[in-house]
Write an enzyme that holds these catalytic residues in place. Sequence first.
Site, short mmCIF file in Angstrom:
data_model
loop_
_atom_site.label_atom_id
_atom_site.label_comp_id
_atom_site.label_asym_id
_atom_site.label_seq_id
_atom_site.Cartn_x
_atom_site.Cartn_y
_atom_site.Cartn_z
N HIS A 231 4.09 -7.65 -10.70
CA HIS A 231 4.71 -8.60 -9.22
C HIS A 231 5.52 -10.06 -9.72
CE1 HIS A 231 2.48 -6.40 -5.86
NE2 HIS A 231 2.24 -6.95 -7.15
N CYS B 172 5.15 -1.80 -8.16
CA CYS B 172 2.99 -1.80 -8.10
C CYS B 172 2.80 -0.17 -7.14
CB CYS B 172 2.88 -2.93 -7.10
SG CYS B 172 1.44 -2.54 -7.91
N GLU C 105 0.83 -1.55 0.00
CA GLU C 105 0.20 0.12 -0.17
C GLU C 105 0.97 1.19 -0.07
OE1 GLU C 105 -3.17 -0.88 -1.12
OE2 GLU C 105 -3.46 1.42 -0.76
N GLU D 221 7.68 -11.11 -8.49
CA GLU D 221 7.99 -11.84 -6.90
C GLU D 221 7.07 -12.76 -6.70
OE1 GLU D 221 7.15 -9.20 -6.73
OE2 GLU D 221 5.93 -8.44 -5.71
N1 GLN Z 1 -3.29 -0.23 -4.99
C1 GLN Z 1 -1.80 -0.43 -4.58
C2 GLN Z 1 -1.77 1.62 -4.18
O1 GLN Z 1 -1.88 1.60 -3.97
C3 GLN Z 1 -0.77 -0.87 -5.11
C4 GLN Z 1 -1.01 -2.01 -5.04
C5 GLN Z 1 0.08 -3.67 -5.16
O2 GLN Z 1 1.02 -2.94 -4.56
N2 GLN Z 1 0.28 -4.61 -5.24
O3 GLN Z 1 -1.25 1.70 -3.35
#
Ligand code: GLN
Length: 203
Positions: free
Chosen positions: A182, A83, A52, A184
């Site tokens: 991802h 991400c 997050e 990983e």
């Molecule tokens: N939805 C998350 C964000 O906006 C990111 C999601 C993820 O890292 N898989 O921070």
Amino acid sequence: MKIGVLDIQGSVEEHLESLKKLAKSGMKIEPVLVKTPETLAQVSGLIIPGGESTTIGKLLRRFGLRDLIIERAKKGMAVWGTCAGAILLAKKIIGKQQADSLELMDIAVERNAYGRQLDSFETQLEFDLGSVGRAYAGPGIPGVFIRAPKIVSVGEGVKILAQHKGEIVAARQKNLLVTNFHPELSESLEVHKYFAEMCSEKI
Ligand code: GLN
């Protein structure tokens, strides 16, 4: 050569495992977890995992790592954001959902932009791995997307490494790498290998 995984929140263990597998396969890297300025000082490259971005961004300040990462990245330390990590590297975050970005890479992203239906999905990607890629003659690499941001635009100095249905899903600007998927979370080690090569380059 030590490669760090930012140990704050998100898919930390999975990145560590991928790096360990790479080390086992003969690559001369030592994976370490980074939670303090002291450990950050020792690494040649840093992975900011998915999770997050709001939480990671806040905690980067609390752990006293934010300014140090910015400083080292500007001096050439390799940084890979996956991400949420990609969101934290972006110079610009578009839309209502913001995060405390490090504003290092000349890309604009929009958080959670794939919409409900496509929230999470898996696909095969063609990834331009350059010279590293020539060692892998596979059909493509798995792309696991989880509430991914969209990379909406990239600046002139940014190289697009992979696209999916017309959307940019991996890009590089000198010592900075972003993937909004991802690696990983798949068996494939290609992108980790690509990043390990980046860590040994002098920029
Ligand atoms: N939805 C998350 C964000 O906006 C990111 C999601 C993820 O890292 N898989 O921070």
